[in-house]
Design a protein around this motif. Sequence first.
Motif, PDB file in Angstrom:
ATOM      1  N   LEU A   1       9.366   2.935  -1.709  1.00 38.86           N
ATOM      2  CA  LEU A   1       8.930   1.594  -2.242  1.00 38.86           C
ATOM      3  C   LEU A   1       7.531   1.058  -2.207  1.00 38.86           C
ATOM      4  CD1 LEU A   1      10.447  -0.951  -3.313  1.00 38.86           C
ATOM      5  CD2 LEU A   1      10.403  -1.517  -0.791  1.00 38.86           C
ATOM      6  N   LEU A   2       6.631   1.595  -1.251  1.00 38.06           N
ATOM      7  CA  LEU A   2       5.315   1.460  -1.309  1.00 38.06           C
ATOM      8  C   LEU A   2       4.531   2.308  -2.258  1.00 38.06           C
ATOM      9  CD1 LEU A   2       2.978  -0.260  -0.149  1.00 38.06           C
ATOM     10  CD2 LEU A   2       2.919   1.255   1.745  1.00 38.06           C
ATOM     11  N   LEU A   3       4.722   3.241  -2.502  1.00 41.33           N
ATOM     12  CA  LEU A   3       4.115   4.090  -3.476  1.00 41.33           C
ATOM     13  C   LEU A   3       4.625   3.884  -4.989  1.00 41.33           C
ATOM     14  CD1 LEU A   3       2.461   6.343  -4.369  1.00 41.33           C
ATOM     15  CD2 LEU A   3       4.039   8.129  -3.798  1.00 41.33           C
ATOM     16  N   THR A   4       5.845   3.176  -5.154  1.00 39.21           N
ATOM     17  CA  THR A   4       6.247   2.811  -6.332  1.00 39.21           C
ATOM     18  C   THR A   4       5.317   1.455  -6.601  1.00 39.21           C
ATOM     19  OG1 THR A   4       8.274   3.389  -5.976  1.00 39.21           O
ATOM     20  CG2 THR A   4       8.054   1.655  -7.490  1.00 39.21           C
ATOM     21  N   TYR A   5       5.128   0.663  -5.819  1.00 41.41           N
ATOM     22  CA  TYR A   5       4.245  -0.534  -6.057  1.00 41.41           C
ATOM     23  C   TYR A   5       2.740   0.105  -6.449  1.00 41.41           C
ATOM     24  CZ  TYR A   5       1.159  -4.459  -5.177  1.00 41.41           C
ATOM     25  OH  TYR A   5       0.474  -5.452  -5.255  1.00 41.41           O
ATOM     26  N   VAL A   6       2.174   0.841  -5.894  1.00 35.55           N
ATOM     27  CA  VAL A   6       1.140   1.354  -6.037  1.00 35.55           C
ATOM     28  C   VAL A   6       0.732   2.095  -7.406  1.00 35.55           C
ATOM     29  CG1 VAL A   6      -0.911   2.956  -5.302  1.00 35.55           C
ATOM     30  CG2 VAL A   6       0.300   1.606  -3.487  1.00 35.55           C
ATOM     31  N   ALA A   7       1.889   2.831  -7.705  1.00 31.14           N
ATOM     32  CA  ALA A   7       1.901   3.837  -8.785  1.00 31.14           C
ATOM     33  C   ALA A   7       2.033   2.650 -10.184  1.00 31.14           C
ATOM     34  CB  ALA A   7       2.741   4.625  -9.084  1.00 31.14           C
ATOM     35  N   LEU A   8       2.938   1.775  -9.932  1.00 29.12           N
ATOM     36  CA  LEU A   8       3.088   1.033 -11.024  1.00 29.12           C
ATOM     37  C   LEU A   8       1.707   0.063 -11.453  1.00 29.12           C
ATOM     38  CD1 LEU A   8       6.715  -0.615 -10.399  1.00 29.12           C
ATOM     39  CD2 LEU A   8       5.905   1.270 -12.122  1.00 29.12           C
ATOM     40  N   ARG A   9       1.017  -0.287 -10.285  1.00 32.54           N
ATOM     41  CA  ARG A   9      -0.106  -0.996 -10.553  1.00 32.54           C
ATOM     42  C   ARG A   9      -1.296  -0.119 -11.128  1.00 32.54           C
ATOM     43  NH1 ARG A   9      -2.867  -4.404  -6.058  1.00 32.54           N
ATOM     44  NH2 ARG A   9      -4.227  -5.031  -7.837  1.00 32.54           N
ATOM     45  N   GLN A  10      -1.171   1.277 -10.860  1.00 35.13           N
ATOM     46  CA  GLN A  10      -2.067   1.999 -11.559  1.00 35.13           C
ATOM     47  C   GLN A  10      -1.623   2.307 -13.041  1.00 35.13           C
ATOM     48  OE1 GLN A  10      -4.895   3.853 -10.147  1.00 35.13           O
ATOM     49  NE2 GLN A  10      -4.620   2.651  -8.395  1.00 35.13           N
ATOM     50  N   GLY A  11      -0.512   1.748 -13.616  1.00 34.06           N
ATOM     51  CA  GLY A  11      -0.252   1.732 -14.804  1.00 34.06           C
ATOM     52  C   GLY A  11       0.859   3.024 -15.065  1.00 34.06           C
ATOM     53  N   ASP A  12       1.365   3.635 -14.098  1.00 33.91           N
ATOM     54  CA  ASP A  12       2.114   4.827 -14.463  1.00 33.91           C
ATOM     55  C   ASP A  12       3.748   4.278 -14.314  1.00 33.91           C
ATOM     56  OD1 ASP A  12       0.103   6.502 -14.327  1.00 33.91           O
ATOM     57  OD2 ASP A  12       0.056   6.989 -12.255  1.00 33.91           O
ATOM     58  N   ALA A  13       4.562   4.990 -14.757  1.00 34.36           N
ATOM     59  CA  ALA A  13       5.855   4.797 -14.890  1.00 34.36           C
ATOM     60  C   ALA A  13       6.401   5.588 -13.709  1.00 34.36           C
ATOM     61  CB  ALA A  13       6.597   5.337 -15.906  1.00 34.36           C
TER      62      ALA A  13
ATOM     63  N   PRO B   1       6.483   7.714  10.325  1.00 35.94           N
ATOM     64  CA  PRO B   1       5.784   6.313  10.388  1.00 35.94           C
ATOM     65  C   PRO B   1       4.488   6.804   9.663  1.00 35.94           C
ATOM     66  CG  PRO B   1       6.571   6.942  12.571  1.00 35.94           C
ATOM     67  CD  PRO B   1       6.927   8.003  11.945  1.00 35.94           C
ATOM     68  N   GLU B   2       3.988   8.036   9.295  1.00 37.80           N
ATOM     69  CA  GLU B   2       2.817   8.175   8.735  1.00 37.80           C
ATOM     70  C   GLU B   2       3.197   8.652   6.914  1.00 37.80           C
ATOM     71  OE1 GLU B   2       0.570  11.303  10.634  1.00 37.80           O
ATOM     72  OE2 GLU B   2       0.868  10.329  12.674  1.00 37.80           O
ATOM     73  N   LEU B   3       4.342   8.792   6.991  1.00 34.81           N
ATOM     74  CA  LEU B   3       4.581   9.339   5.264  1.00 34.81           C
ATOM     75  C   LEU B   3       4.008   8.451   4.307  1.00 34.81           C
ATOM     76  CD1 LEU B   3       6.315  11.412   3.824  1.00 34.81           C
ATOM     77  CD2 LEU B   3       8.343   9.701   3.914  1.00 34.81           C
ATOM     78  N   SER B   4       4.296   7.127   4.448  1.00 39.35           N
ATOM     79  CA  SER B   4       3.729   5.943   3.312  1.00 39.35           C
ATOM     80  C   SER B   4       2.141   6.369   3.083  1.00 39.35           C
ATOM     81  CB  SER B   4       4.031   4.708   3.761  1.00 39.35           C
ATOM     82  OG  SER B   4       5.261   4.236   3.962  1.00 39.35           O
ATOM     83  N   VAL B   5       1.316   6.164   4.066  1.00 39.51           N
ATOM     84  CA  VAL B   5      -0.084   6.438   3.750  1.00 39.51           C
ATOM     85  C   VAL B   5      -0.373   7.769   3.294  1.00 39.51           C
ATOM     86  CG1 VAL B   5      -2.245   6.546   4.953  1.00 39.51           C
ATOM     87  CG2 VAL B   5      -0.674   4.529   5.567  1.00 39.51           C
ATOM     88  N   ASN B   6       0.085   9.038   3.811  1.00 39.75           N
ATOM     89  CA  ASN B   6      -0.141   9.987   3.293  1.00 39.75           C
ATOM     90  C   ASN B   6       0.473  10.347   1.878  1.00 39.75           C
ATOM     91  OD1 ASN B   6      -1.141  12.440   5.555  1.00 39.75           O
ATOM     92  ND2 ASN B   6      -0.029  10.805   6.606  1.00 39.75           N
ATOM     93  N   LEU B   7       1.468   9.757   1.646  1.00 38.03           N
ATOM     94  CA  LEU B   7       1.997  10.031   0.206  1.00 38.03           C
ATOM     95  C   LEU B   7       0.999   9.176  -0.910  1.00 38.03           C
ATOM     96  CD1 LEU B   7       5.979   9.446  -0.096  1.00 38.03           C
ATOM     97  CD2 LEU B   7       4.350  11.536  -0.633  1.00 38.03           C
ATOM     98  N   ILE B   8       0.661   8.081  -0.367  1.00 42.27           N
ATOM     99  CA  ILE B   8      -0.285   7.331  -1.398  1.00 42.27           C
ATOM    100  C   ILE B   8      -1.465   8.146  -1.472  1.00 42.27           C
ATOM    101  CG2 ILE B   8      -1.568   5.096  -1.941  1.00 42.27           C
ATOM    102  CD1 ILE B   8       0.944   3.606  -0.333  1.00 42.27           C
TER     103      ILE B   8
END
Length: 435
Positions: free
Chosen positions: A262-274, A416-423
């Motif tokens: 969910l968090l990476l989805t938000y970041v990627a959509l802000r970057q203009g990606d699908a 717990p570290e998955l979100s930040v590392n993925l982004i």
Amino acid sequence: MILPARRSFQLVGANAAVALLASLFPDLIGLWYVTVGVSLLLAFADMLLVATEPAPRAERFVPHSLPLGVKRTVRLRLHNDGKRLLSVQVFDHFPQQLSVSGFPLRLGLEAGKFAEPLYEVTATERGRLHFPCVQVRVLSPWQLWLHDLKLPVASETRVYPNFAAVAQYALMATDHHLSHIGILKKRRRGEGQDFHQLREYRAGDSLRQIDWKATARMHKPISREYQDERDQEIVFLLDCGHRMMAKDDALSHFDHTLNAMLLLTYVALRQGDAVGMGSFGGANRWLPAHKGQHNVQHMLNALYDLQPTPQAPDYAQAATELLVRQKKRALVILLTNLRDEDLDDLLPALHLLRKRHLVLLASMREQAIDQALEEPVDNLEDALHKAAVQHYLGTREATLERIRAVGIRCLDVPPPELSVNLINHYLDIKRSGVL
């Protein structure tokens, strides 16, 4: 239903005391008859009063959606349409997937008015939840009886992955704020990105960034500024198999994965990606990649009731189905809980995906493993246990190295570290231009 209240038992006790005295002093038998008769009349009249008076009315105001593991407030509204002050006990019949404390609530309802008690809930499971009714017990005028009522107040809510984190990070509009949660912005090298704008030259800009025509026109150094490439696609491939049921804390590995997605989805959509997603391992769903911040809500609706299953994941079938559905080259993020025995099934699937897509394998490592390594060694049993953990980690690292050797990016971190590392990996891929 009419139930005896505490004062009823006190009245019975008083009658028993008079009966005991009458057994010792026969002259008091008449008094006992009178006491019993008056008590019965009082009890009957009090029961009749509480049974015939208007029952309270109830309403419930529950949030339309709840984030997993986060406290939220539910509000009740109780109306008293009668002519006397009511003393009531309230119990809301909440779903078992909610953690609630503080019931029953006790309050007084003034005649012709209403009260609004509040209570806090914490969702422990995702999905659609139903509240069937509100139960109230109204104390009779002489406090001998409780009128037990179940008021049919139906409500429904949905428990989503922890979107509260997204709401928090949505306020972080600058790189400085993002760095507080470990998301790093690194200087890009080279010019293999989309042109963004012209700006004044800054110390550290390369000579290739200087726009000489604009410099000559403005009579001062002007640099070209580039932005990360847009219109790329990210597809999550989510393992819903039995290993994702593992738990290290209040959340399962599966729930940690959904929060990271969910968090990476938000970041990627802000970057203009699908962004899109597919799931496998007993719970098969597909959401095509779409752009726009509204896609966060689409992702929530696709994931909120998704649960891991006891089935074993079929990586080859998942890869084949993804290739059929996803024609455009994309960053495919495979989210799983890897074991060395999975390698024979996993490697062919990764090879298949790699022919068309850039693949990132994100595996979660149990926190118990790291904790076991930190434990002191006091005896032979502790030494054998630590040696077994070290052997397991060595085997796991060897498995990951075999995957990296064929050109697949790998990530192996505690949940717990998955979100930040993925982004961070996603942003590195964007800046490198390899997608």
